[in-house]
Scaffold this active site. Structure first.
Site, mmCIF file in Angstrom:
data_model
loop_
_atom_site.group_PDB
_atom_site.id
_atom_site.type_symbol
_atom_site.label_atom_id
_atom_site.label_comp_id
_atom_site.label_asym_id
_atom_site.label_seq_id
_atom_site.Cartn_x
_atom_site.Cartn_y
_atom_site.Cartn_z
ATOM 1 N N ALA A 205 0.821 -1.222 0.000
ATOM 2 C CA ALA A 205 0.000 0.000 0.000
ATOM 3 C C ALA A 205 0.856 1.273 0.000
ATOM 4 O O ALA A 205 1.936 1.274 0.603
ATOM 5 C CB ALA A 205 -0.913 -0.017 1.237
ATOM 6 N N GLY A 207 0.293 1.284 -3.284
ATOM 7 C CA GLY A 207 0.200 0.498 -4.522
ATOM 8 C C GLY A 207 1.120 0.918 -5.666
ATOM 9 O O GLY A 207 0.927 0.467 -6.799
ATOM 10 N N LYS A 289 16.034 -0.740 4.707
ATOM 11 C CA LYS A 289 16.042 0.578 5.354
ATOM 12 C C LYS A 289 17.337 0.692 6.158
ATOM 13 O O LYS A 289 17.665 -0.198 6.939
ATOM 14 C CB LYS A 289 14.822 0.636 6.265
ATOM 15 C CG LYS A 289 14.609 1.951 6.915
ATOM 16 C CD LYS A 289 13.631 2.782 6.120
ATOM 17 C CE LYS A 289 13.544 4.170 6.722
ATOM 18 N NZ LYS A 289 13.448 5.226 5.743
HETATM 19 C C1 LIG Z 1 6.899 2.361 2.218
HETATM 20 S S1 LIG Z 1 5.293 1.730 2.282
HETATM 21 C C2 LIG Z 1 5.172 0.846 0.767
HETATM 22 C C3 LIG Z 1 4.920 1.700 -0.444
HETATM 23 C C4 LIG Z 1 4.626 0.858 -1.641
HETATM 24 N N1 LIG Z 1 5.798 0.099 -2.073
HETATM 25 C C5 LIG Z 1 4.138 1.661 -2.812
HETATM 26 O O1 LIG Z 1 4.781 1.612 -3.859
HETATM 27 O O2 LIG Z 1 3.123 2.335 -2.719
HETATM 28 C C6 LIG Z 1 5.415 0.449 3.446
HETATM 29 C C7 LIG Z 1 4.163 -0.374 3.578
HETATM 30 O O3 LIG Z 1 4.513 -1.539 4.306
HETATM 31 C C8 LIG Z 1 3.392 -1.924 5.046
HETATM 32 N N2 LIG Z 1 3.822 -2.864 6.083
HETATM 33 C C9 LIG Z 1 4.679 -2.659 7.117
HETATM 34 N N3 LIG Z 1 4.800 -3.790 7.854
HETATM 35 C C10 LIG Z 1 4.010 -4.710 7.244
HETATM 36 C C11 LIG Z 1 3.723 -6.079 7.525
HETATM 37 N N4 LIG Z 1 4.255 -6.706 8.556
HETATM 38 N N5 LIG Z 1 2.871 -6.719 6.687
HETATM 39 C C12 LIG Z 1 2.324 -6.107 5.630
HETATM 40 N N6 LIG Z 1 2.562 -4.810 5.322
HETATM 41 C C13 LIG Z 1 3.393 -4.129 6.125
HETATM 42 C C14 LIG Z 1 2.806 -0.633 5.564
HETATM 43 O O4 LIG Z 1 1.447 -0.797 5.854
HETATM 44 C C15 LIG Z 1 3.061 0.299 4.384
HETATM 45 O O5 LIG Z 1 1.893 0.391 3.577
#
Ligand SMILES: C[S@@+](CC[C@H](N)C(=O)[O-])C[C@H]1O[C@@H](n2cnc3c(N)ncnc32)[C@H](O)[C@@H]1O
Length: 339
Positions: A205, A207, A289
């Site tokens: 998310a 997306g 990270k």
């Molecule tokens: C940097 S954002 C990703 C952005 C995404 N790559 C995009 O292009 O829009 C990080 C995402 O990792 C999700 N996240 C963090 N820990 C997670 C977990 N244990 N399981 C699933 N999602 C996770 C967060 O909800 C967040 O939406």
């Protein structure tokens, strides 16, 4: 005369020290936030093994006090005798505010310099020859360098430019687009990013990465407790699962795993190891990270544990790590199984 070459490396401003630390070479010029470093004391450096370097160049010399009226003559006079011929001319600037103000000048100057070099037969169109780079840290100074086409990138300023899709749910779309350009050549992209292939996106998310994959025709399972936005929400080629990305496992192997969950590098590396050891994906692109301090050590530790685990299992793989233009405090990794 020093027998060892001097190196000019471009990097993200703020990562000059990391760049030096990674090469283990002697710093000659490392101004904080300058976007470049000059190093000595290493006979060889391999571009593909450097994560923080955007470009790797052999430095031949420099010109200071460039006169505004005629920059061409002093630059031509300062060209090295060897290499004798160059396959391309790159006029470059650092990725800083000052660098941006100079890019208009380099565009105007390019045809003049090219013409002078062609007239003296020092520039011919041959992609196998070393490229000539003239790097302007500021308007009065130029560093004269060359790149080996097999040990550098062909991208101007070391930055692969990619374009944004107007309907992409987030700017992260650009990051995965850049990763594909950096890690895969056009032939590999055509071969390994085919319509109908499958991908899992962990931490998907809103997306952006999922959208990048869908634009290339892949079918994507997007795993995230958060919502997908815009065109990615409800798209027929996207299955959104509100699950924990660390626990999720696919029912059958997929072509691609991408992962952008913000977590400790060691934890993400361990998850990637599990997917590869379990044969759940052929290829992966994931972000690690970086901590505030000891960034090089943290990256090395995470990648070493991944390498050790794959080696112990006898898995053959390709691994490359690079801080992309669109990466901030992170590094992007490409990992692929080799037959
Ligand atoms: C940097 S954002 C990703 C952005 C995404 N790559 C995009 O292009 O829009 C990080 C995402 O990792 C999700 N996240 C963090 N820990 C997670 C977990 N244990 N399981 C699933 N999602 C996770 C967060 O909800 C967040 O939406």
């Amino acid at each position: 005369m020093n027998a060892l070459p001097s190196w000019l490396i471009y990097c993200r401003p703020g990562f000059e020290r990391d760049c030096v630390e990674e090469t283990q070479a002697k710093p000659v010029e490392t101004t904080a936030d300058s976007g470049f470093v000059v190093l000595q004391g290493k006979a060889k450096l391999a571009y593909r093994q450097l994560s923080f370097a955007r470009q790797l160049l052999t430095l031949h010399g420099e010109v200071n006090d460039l006169p505004e009226g005629d920059r061409l003559s002093p630059l031509l006079a300062a060209l090295p005798a060897s290499p004798e011929k160059f396959g391309a001319l790159y006029l470059e600037v650092p990725d800083t505010n000052e660098g941006k103000t100079l890019s208009g000048f380099t565009k105007r100057f390019q045809p003049l310099m090219e013409e002078a070099l062609r007239t003296s037969s020092r520039l011919i169109d041959d992609p196998t020859l070393p490229r000539l780079h003239i790097f302007f840290p500021d308007e009065h100074r130029a560093l004269i360098a060359s790149s080996d086409p097999h040990n550098s990138t062909s991208a101007l300023n070391g930055i692969h430019r990619v374009s944004m899709a107007s309907d992409a749910p987030s700017r992260s779309y650009l990051k995965l687009a850049e990763a594909f350009e950096v890690f895969l050549d056009k032939k590999e992209q055509a071969l390994w990013l085919k319509p109908g292939m499958t991908a899992i996106d962990l931490g998907a998310a809103p997306g952006g990465w999922t959208w990048q994959l869908v634009q290339r025709g892949l079918k994507v399972t997007a795993v995230d407790n958060g919502p997908l936005k815009g065109a990615a929400a409800g798209h027929p080629n996207i299955k959104h699962l509100r699950q924990d990305g660390f626990r999720f496992r696919p029912q059958r192997p997929v072509d691609w795993l991408v992962c952008d969950m913000v977590e400790q590098p060691q934890r993400v590396a361990a998850l990637m190891t599990e997917w590869f050891v379990g044969g759940m994906t052929q290829r992966a692109i994931f972000n690690l990270k970086l901590p505030m301090k000891k960034r090089v050590a943290a990256l090395k530790e995470a990648l070493d544990s991944l390498r050790t685990a794959l080696n112990n299992k006898g898995i053959r793989y390709q691994l490359e790590a690079r801080q992309l233009y669109h990466d901030r405090e992170e590094v992007t990794i490409y990992l692929a199984r080799k037959r």
